[in-house]
Design a protein around this motif. Structure first.
Motif, PDB file in Angstrom:
ATOM      1  N   ARG A  25       6.888   5.428  -5.518  1.00  0.00           N
ATOM      2  CA  ARG A  25       5.337   5.198  -5.751  1.00  0.00           C
ATOM      3  C   ARG A  25       5.225   4.060  -6.687  1.00  0.00           C
ATOM      4  O   ARG A  25       5.858   4.095  -7.633  1.00  0.00           O
ATOM      5  CB  ARG A  25       4.545   6.383  -5.989  1.00  0.00           C
ATOM      6  N   ARG A  26       4.202   3.342  -6.839  1.00  0.00           N
ATOM      7  CA  ARG A  26       3.757   2.583  -8.019  1.00  0.00           C
ATOM      8  C   ARG A  26       2.597   3.001  -8.671  1.00  0.00           C
ATOM      9  O   ARG A  26       1.610   3.227  -7.753  1.00  0.00           O
ATOM     10  CB  ARG A  26       3.484   0.997  -7.305  1.00  0.00           C
ATOM     11  N   LYS A  27       2.530   3.174  -9.620  1.00  0.00           N
ATOM     12  CA  LYS A  27       1.446   3.586 -10.619  1.00  0.00           C
ATOM     13  C   LYS A  27       0.353   2.456 -11.138  1.00  0.00           C
ATOM     14  O   LYS A  27       0.874   1.560 -11.527  1.00  0.00           O
ATOM     15  CB  LYS A  27       1.856   4.426 -11.981  1.00  0.00           C
ATOM     16  N   ILE A  28      -0.776   2.666 -10.796  1.00  0.00           N
ATOM     17  CA  ILE A  28      -1.916   1.766 -10.920  1.00  0.00           C
ATOM     18  C   ILE A  28      -2.581   2.384 -12.181  1.00  0.00           C
ATOM     19  O   ILE A  28      -3.452   3.288 -12.060  1.00  0.00           O
ATOM     20  CB  ILE A  28      -2.780   1.390  -9.847  1.00  0.00           C
ATOM     21  N   SER A  81      -1.770   5.190   0.469  1.00  0.00           N
ATOM     22  CA  SER A  81      -1.263   4.876  -0.530  1.00  0.00           C
ATOM     23  C   SER A  81      -0.567   3.546  -0.130  1.00  0.00           C
ATOM     24  O   SER A  81       0.173   2.828  -0.777  1.00  0.00           O
ATOM     25  CB  SER A  81      -0.696   5.757  -1.229  1.00  0.00           C
ATOM     26  N   ILE A  82      -0.620   3.122   1.137  1.00  0.00           N
ATOM     27  CA  ILE A  82       0.151   1.948   1.789  1.00  0.00           C
ATOM     28  C   ILE A  82      -0.794   0.898   2.132  1.00  0.00           C
ATOM     29  O   ILE A  82      -1.848   1.174   2.983  1.00  0.00           O
ATOM     30  CB  ILE A  82       1.003   2.266   2.920  1.00  0.00           C
ATOM     31  N   LEU A  83      -0.544  -0.327   1.463  1.00  0.00           N
ATOM     32  CA  LEU A  83      -1.595  -1.396   2.016  1.00  0.00           C
ATOM     33  C   LEU A  83      -1.019  -1.989   3.441  1.00  0.00           C
ATOM     34  O   LEU A  83       0.035  -2.822   3.301  1.00  0.00           O
ATOM     35  CB  LEU A  83      -1.232  -2.507   1.185  1.00  0.00           C
ATOM     36  N   PRO A  84      -1.631  -1.982   4.385  1.00  0.00           N
ATOM     37  CA  PRO A  84      -1.239  -2.168   5.622  1.00  0.00           C
ATOM     38  C   PRO A  84      -0.780  -3.793   5.872  1.00  0.00           C
ATOM     39  O   PRO A  84       0.196  -4.117   6.210  1.00  0.00           O
ATOM     40  CB  PRO A  84      -2.245  -2.013   6.632  1.00  0.00           C
ATOM     41  N   GLY A 119      -3.477   5.907 -10.734  1.00  0.00           N
ATOM     42  CA  GLY A 119      -3.457   5.858  -9.437  1.00  0.00           C
ATOM     43  C   GLY A 119      -2.042   5.575  -8.599  1.00  0.00           C
ATOM     44  O   GLY A 119      -0.934   5.286  -9.377  1.00  0.00           O
ATOM     45  N   LYS A 120      -1.741   6.014  -7.433  1.00  0.00           N
ATOM     46  CA  LYS A 120      -0.480   5.980  -6.801  1.00  0.00           C
ATOM     47  C   LYS A 120      -0.686   4.869  -5.681  1.00  0.00           C
ATOM     48  O   LYS A 120      -1.439   5.279  -4.734  1.00  0.00           O
ATOM     49  CB  LYS A 120       0.160   7.333  -6.649  1.00  0.00           C
ATOM     50  N   LEU A 121       0.335   4.109  -5.384  1.00  0.00           N
ATOM     51  CA  LEU A 121       0.405   3.063  -4.327  1.00  0.00           C
ATOM     52  C   LEU A 121       2.037   3.278  -3.891  1.00  0.00           C
ATOM     53  O   LEU A 121       2.792   2.994  -4.791  1.00  0.00           O
ATOM     54  CB  LEU A 121       0.010   1.862  -4.451  1.00  0.00           C
ATOM     55  N   ASP A 122       2.092   2.950  -2.559  1.00  0.00           N
ATOM     56  CA  ASP A 122       3.691   2.930  -2.122  1.00  0.00           C
ATOM     57  C   ASP A 122       3.892   1.568  -2.083  1.00  0.00           C
ATOM     58  O   ASP A 122       3.088   0.740  -1.284  1.00  0.00           O
ATOM     59  CB  ASP A 122       3.601   3.663  -0.888  1.00  0.00           C
ATOM     60  N   PRO A 123       4.863   0.827  -2.522  1.00  0.00           N
ATOM     61  CA  PRO A 123       5.190  -0.390  -2.297  1.00  0.00           C
ATOM     62  C   PRO A 123       5.805  -0.713  -0.907  1.00  0.00           C
ATOM     63  O   PRO A 123       6.338   0.114  -0.155  1.00  0.00           O
ATOM     64  CB  PRO A 123       6.246  -0.784  -3.370  1.00  0.00           C
ATOM     65  N   SER A 124       5.514  -1.888  -0.346  1.00  0.00           N
ATOM     66  CA  SER A 124       6.134  -1.955   1.143  1.00  0.00           C
ATOM     67  C   SER A 124       7.359  -2.002   1.188  1.00  0.00           C
ATOM     68  O   SER A 124       8.011  -1.924   2.371  1.00  0.00           O
ATOM     69  CB  SER A 124       5.644  -3.282   1.453  1.00  0.00           C
ATOM     70  N   ASP A 125       8.560  -2.145   0.111  1.00  0.00           N
ATOM     71  CA  ASP A 125       9.703  -2.087   0.442  1.00  0.00           C
ATOM     72  C   ASP A 125      10.509  -0.803   0.616  1.00  0.00           C
ATOM     73  O   ASP A 125      11.482  -0.645   1.339  1.00  0.00           O
ATOM     74  CB  ASP A 125      10.527  -2.864  -0.427  1.00  0.00           C
ATOM     75  N   ASP A 141       6.157  -6.695  -4.877  1.00  0.00           N
ATOM     76  CA  ASP A 141       5.088  -7.692  -3.922  1.00  0.00           C
ATOM     77  C   ASP A 141       4.065  -8.240  -4.737  1.00  0.00           C
ATOM     78  O   ASP A 141       2.934  -8.123  -4.657  1.00  0.00           O
ATOM     79  CB  ASP A 141       4.677  -6.202  -3.259  1.00  0.00           C
ATOM     80  N   GLN A 142       4.418  -9.080  -5.699  1.00  0.00           N
ATOM     81  CA  GLN A 142       3.525  -9.883  -6.434  1.00  0.00           C
ATOM     82  C   GLN A 142       3.609 -11.255  -6.318  1.00  0.00           C
ATOM     83  O   GLN A 142       3.606 -11.983  -7.119  1.00  0.00           O
ATOM     84  CB  GLN A 142       3.777  -9.418  -7.909  1.00  0.00           C
TER      85      GLN A 142
END
Length: 1003
Positions: free
Chosen positions: A807-810, A975-978, A796-802, A742-743
């Motif tokens: 989880r994706r670590k930040i 953890s999901i970017l809407p 930190g942890k984020l969930d990618p959109s796909d 997602d970049q």
């Protein structure tokens, strides 16, 4: 190599190319100056590649004339232009041949193509064209005053214009129309469906038969209609069937003795591209079928169309100028007009109603097969459905017919388009009666047809050629064959052309020659292009270059790329990649089909190496040259097609791209192998390629040890792969990785959202993991101090959109890089806020209980803001991130201007509930996404309705291109970017298909 502007600087005695532009337009910023210079130089280079020295060289042609250079530069600025060939002087220097206005117009078209590749210049050109259109409409209003004054004379005037006996002329005209199209009455009756991805897909099934409609039914509404479909889908046959019926019915109905009488049917006109503009072609069509004479003027056509006495069918409308089509639709407000076109976006908005040729149903497909296959129809049809490649070919009547005829020859049938046309040509040739001359030889006929096809595609965008030019083309083809060593004897060009015409390979339209179908021209032109090793840049028009490249790509083999024709294929793939990298991937995929033949097998790694072993070892200079071309093409690819994404393409800079190449690592390596390469930024005066003995190895945070800036483990360009192909692969791999993470390029709201959510993730992981609610505003300095006080900041942890489960670590350092990028782009970061509030701030409780009316109202308000923001970002991301290929994305071309309708679901007995926990979603109803046909000023509009019935009504009123229904639900996970989640759900499918060469918007 010196460009046009530099050549002009030399003639004028100026020091630099930039000073030429500054001299003409002294107040222009340097950035715009560079864009103007580059666009003009590239257009001039393409022009000289097409015509070589025919109209003078780079320093002697009409282009370098001072007045012309000033005019060209001046036309690229706001408030001026757009440029036309008549604005330029055709005379060159040193007895160079004078360029006619048609040739000058070709340069102008090349210049406008280059301007559209640049964001600033493209916007300027668009405004210029809008201003010209506004002036034309103003002139039209003045003409209408004169038309009204003469309205009482219109009937008599029209009757006198078509001859002394208009009734007799009209009957003969109708008879000619009926005779021309009688053969098509035996073809199967096809259907149309409303334009749009989902409706087209559904209409291919018998289950959705109610969505299919017949063309005459659509034309009863007497509104302008656009009928699209890929080549071979049956558009022309469909309209010719309708014109035949119109001619028969009109001949049986009332016909006035002079002028039109009450109840008389309109005059059908069938217009195809050719020499001249749309008005010339209408006059030609009338005269061709026996009505009137060649003296019809543009003014006559305009006024006649305003009477409402015509039915106008314009085939291949995508090959006419858009302004001409606009004029026709304006003047023919009382005349039924239908435009037939390949699925090209540039004309889609010209018609009020858009319909698409419906896919063949099972019963229709079997009707196509049955005349050739008889009892074998059922078995063969199911055979085509079991194979993906055959299924793709069986979707269109033309290729399905070719499959059937191929099946009657033997059991083996081609499963690629090139092989299908190749076998169909050979099969057809074998059925011809022997003549006792060279035309009995398939190879000779193919070369003649190839010569005519390539000359047609080179000289005309209309796919037509005057008969005298066709004779010259045949003579040139014969001369080339004799130069290749063939003893052909005396060949009569008129006789050969007449034979090809009798056999149906070419068709005469008065004094103009064209192929029986565009696909055949493209096939033969591609064969001859490769045979001659001619340049793809010589083809007139982007559409022709695309389609010919598709066929030619199937002829590319490892042997020809490495040993037989390396220079040709290097230039070919460079031009296709720079034209459209996604289309290049599609064309590249065709070469694999060439090995799926009855008597061929794929070339393996060992076979490839054997070919390389037969050639001399590449010298250091050749390796440098190959890698320099690789680096240059790679840089131009992302600079032209992905200009906003420099940060994802190594070396992550807007500067000039170079490459480091490590020499052979092992003594046993094959020549040219084991080169490792990495992109670096180089100064303008430095060479692009640097050979080193050993590159420095560095440790990366991902736990792998890799060479610094190393991107690949083999030197593809040095091993014979065309440099553009290696660059294309690098572009593809980079975009795939960026899509996976997602970049892609982020418009400001997405970057702001990412910075906020990364801060939330770090805050939660390090400072307060117990909190379930997070502030809408974060003080950056305070968070930074808190993290720096820790001996080790956790990720930190984020969930990618796909993949919502991965989880994706930040890391803290990654967040700092995000903040630095946001500050450089002037994105709001102090305090750090999301572009829209996260959904959990609206309804903080997750207990699975029914939502109250107040909570539903709050979530609806949030959803309206969400969809408005998301679609605005989607538009900006594709328009600016992929400016040259944006229309290839269905989520762009089939969406905007968009109306989003939020329909609330069943609220009885608490059906609309909160999520049970933050791992689930709250479902509120359905989202209807409708592409509007009423062309509103708003790019994005969001509405709310009570239920689906209201949404369906709005879709019928406003929608024409696409109507999609999806669930209206939202995640409450922090953890999901809407916004990012919504954007990538729209983009992902299209971009993945494009990168696989699936081409979601091109056949």
């Amino acid at each position: 190599m010196a460009g046009l502007i530099e050549a002009a600087a030399t003639k004028w005695g100026l020091d630099t190319a930039e000073s030429v532009v500054q001299k003409v337009v002294p107040e222009t910023p340097s950035e715009t100056t560079n864009s103007i210079r580059d666009a003009i130089d590239r257009a001039a280079e393409s022009f000289h590649e097409r015509y070589e020295d025919r109209y003078g060289g780079k320093n002697t042609s009409f282009l370098v004339r001072k007045k012309n250079v000033e005019t060209i530069i001046w036309s690229t600025l706001p408030g001026n232009g757009p440029l036309s060939g008549e604005d330029l002087i055709g005379e060159g220097f040193e007895q160079a041949e004078e360029a006619p206005v048609e040739v000058r117009n070709e340069f102008v078209e090349l210049l406008h193509e280059e301007m559209r590749r640049d964001r600033r210049l493209g916007e300027i050109l668009e405004r210029q064209e809008q201003r010209r259109k506004a002036n034309r409409h103003r002139e039209k209003l003045l003409d209408e005053v004169e038309t009204i004054r003469q309205a009482t004379e219109e009937e008599e005037w029209f009757g006198e214009s078509v001859g002394k006996d208009p009734r007799s002329n009209y009957l003969q005209y109708l008879q000619n129309i009926a005779d021309r199209f009688e053969e098509d009455t035996h073809s199967i009756a096809l259907d149309v469906v409303p334009g749009g991805k989902e409706r087209r897909r559904e209409a291919g099934s018998e289950k959705y038969a109610e969505k299919r409609r017949k063309l005459p039914e659509m034309l009863e509404e007497r509104e302008a209609l656009l009928l699209t479909g890929p080549p071979g889908s049956g558009k022309s046959v469909m309209i010719e069937q309708h014109l035949w019926r119109m001619a028969i019915e009109a001949a049986a109905g009332p016909i006035g003795e002079k002028g039109f009488c009450e109840g008389q049917s309109p005059i059908p006109i069938y217009v195809t591209p050719g020499r001249g503009d749309i008005f010339d072609r209408i006059a030609h069509a009338l005269h061709r079928d026996g009505l009137g004479d060649r003296t019809f003027s543009e003014e006559w056509v305009r006024r006649a169309l305003s009477t409402g006495h015509f039915f106008l069918a314009i085939d291949d409308a995508n090959r006419f100028a858009r302004n001409g089509l606009s004029d026709i639709l304006d003047y023919a407000s009382d005349t039924q007009v239908i435009l037939l076109s390949r699925d090209r976006p540039q004309i889609r908005r010209e018609a009020a109603n858009h319909y698409h040729v419906a896919p063949l149903t099972e019963s229709q497909a079997k009707s196509v097969l049955r005349p050739d296959l008889g009892e074998e129809t059922e078995a063969f049809y199911y055979q085509t459905q079991r194979d993906e490649r055959l299924r793709a070919l069986a979707r269109k009547p033309q290729t399905l017919q070719l499959l059937a005829s191929s099946r009657t020859e033997n059991l083996w049938i081609p499963d690629d388009r090139f092989g299908l046309y190749e076998k169909a040509f050979k099969s057809r040739h074998r059925k011809e009666e022997p003549r006792g001359d060279l035309l009995d030889e398939a190879w000779f006929k193919r070369r003649l047809l190839g010569g005519v096809a390539l000359d047609t595609a080179t000289s005309s965008k209309s796919y037509t050629l005057p008969r005298p030019e066709a004779h010259k083309s045949i003579n040139r083809a014969v001369q080339r064959l004799e130069e290749e060593g063939y003893d052909l004897g005396a060949i009569s060009a008129p006789g050969a052309l007449d034979t090809l015409e009798r056999q149906g390979q070419v068709v005469a339209d008065g004094e103009t020659i064209q192929f029986e179908h565009d696909r055949w021209l493209e096939f033969f032109a591609a064969c001859e292009l490769v045979e001659r090793e001619d340049s793809l840049g010589s083809i007139a028009g982007e559409e022709a270059r695309r389609e010919i490249a598709f066929f030619a790509g199937a002829l590319s083999t490892i042997e020809s790329e490495i040993r037989d024709k390396p220079e040709f294929w290097a230039d070919f793939w460079r031009r296709v990649a720079l034209l459209d990298p996604f289309w290049a991937l599609t064309c590249r995929g065709q070469r694999k089909s060439r090995y799926r033949r009855e008597d061929e097998s794929p070339v393996g790694v060992q076979d490839r190496q054997q070919i390389l072993n037969e050639l001399p070892d590449p010298s250091e200079a050749e390796i440098k040259e190959a890698y320099s071309a690789y680096a240059e093409t790679y840089e131009r690819l992302w600079d032209i097609h992905c200009p906003r994404m420099a940060e994802i393409f190594p070396p992550h800079t807007d500067g000039r791209v170079g490459v480091l190449v490590e020499r052979d690592l092992h003594e046993s390596a094959f020549p040219g192998e084991a080169h490792l390469h990495g992109f670096v930024e180089v100064a303008p005066e430095e060479p692009r390629t640097h050979l080193v003995d050993e590159l420095e190895y560095t440790y990366h945070d991902d736990g792998e040890t890799t060479p610094a800036r190393i991107l690949a483990s083999s030197a593809d360009p040095a091993r014979g792969t065309p440099p553009a192909v290696a660059a294309l692969k690098r572009l593809k791999d980079t975009l795939e990785r960026a899509l996976e993470k997602d970049q892609l390029w982020e418009p400001a709201p997405l970057l702001q959202e990412r910075a906020y959510f990364e801060a939330v993730a770090l805050h939660r992981a390090n400072l307060d993991s117990s909190r379930t609610d997070f502030p809408l505003s974060i003080e950056v300095d305070q968070l930074r101090r808190g993290l720096e006080q820790l001996s080790w900041a956790s990720k930190g942890k984020l969930d990618p959109s796909d993949r919502l489960g991965t989880r994706r670590k930040i890391s803290y350092s990654e967040w700092l890089e995000t903040m630095e990028e946001a500050e450089q782009r002037n994105v709001l970061t102090r305090p750090l806020k999301p572009p829209i509030p996260p959904p959990w701030t609206v309804i903080p409780t997750c207990d699975g209980q029914p939502l109250s009316d107040t909570e539903i109202e709050k979530l609806t308000e949030w959803s309206v803001e969400y969809y408005e923001t998301m679609y605005q970002i989607l538009f900006e991301l594709i328009e600016k991130g992929f400016p040259t290929t944006k229309q290839r994305f269905r989520c762009f071309a089939d969406t905007f201007p968009v109306l989003v309708v939020l329909a609330l679901g069943d609220r009885s007995e608490g059906q609309v509930r909160r999520p049970k926990n933050k791992l689930s979603r709250a479902r509120l109803g359905e989202v209807w996404t409708i592409q509007r046909r009423d062309s509103p000023e708003e790019r994005v509009e969001v509405m709310t309705v009570e239920d689906d019935s209201e949404a369906r009504k709005l879709a019928e009123e406003k929608g024409t291109m696409g109507v999609w229904r999806t669930g209206w639900s939202m995640w409450f996970r922090p953890s999901i970017l809407p916004l990012q989640h919504g954007i990538y759900r729209k983009v992902r499918d299209d971009l993945e298909k494009l990168l696989r060469g699936k081409s979601p918007r091109l056949h």
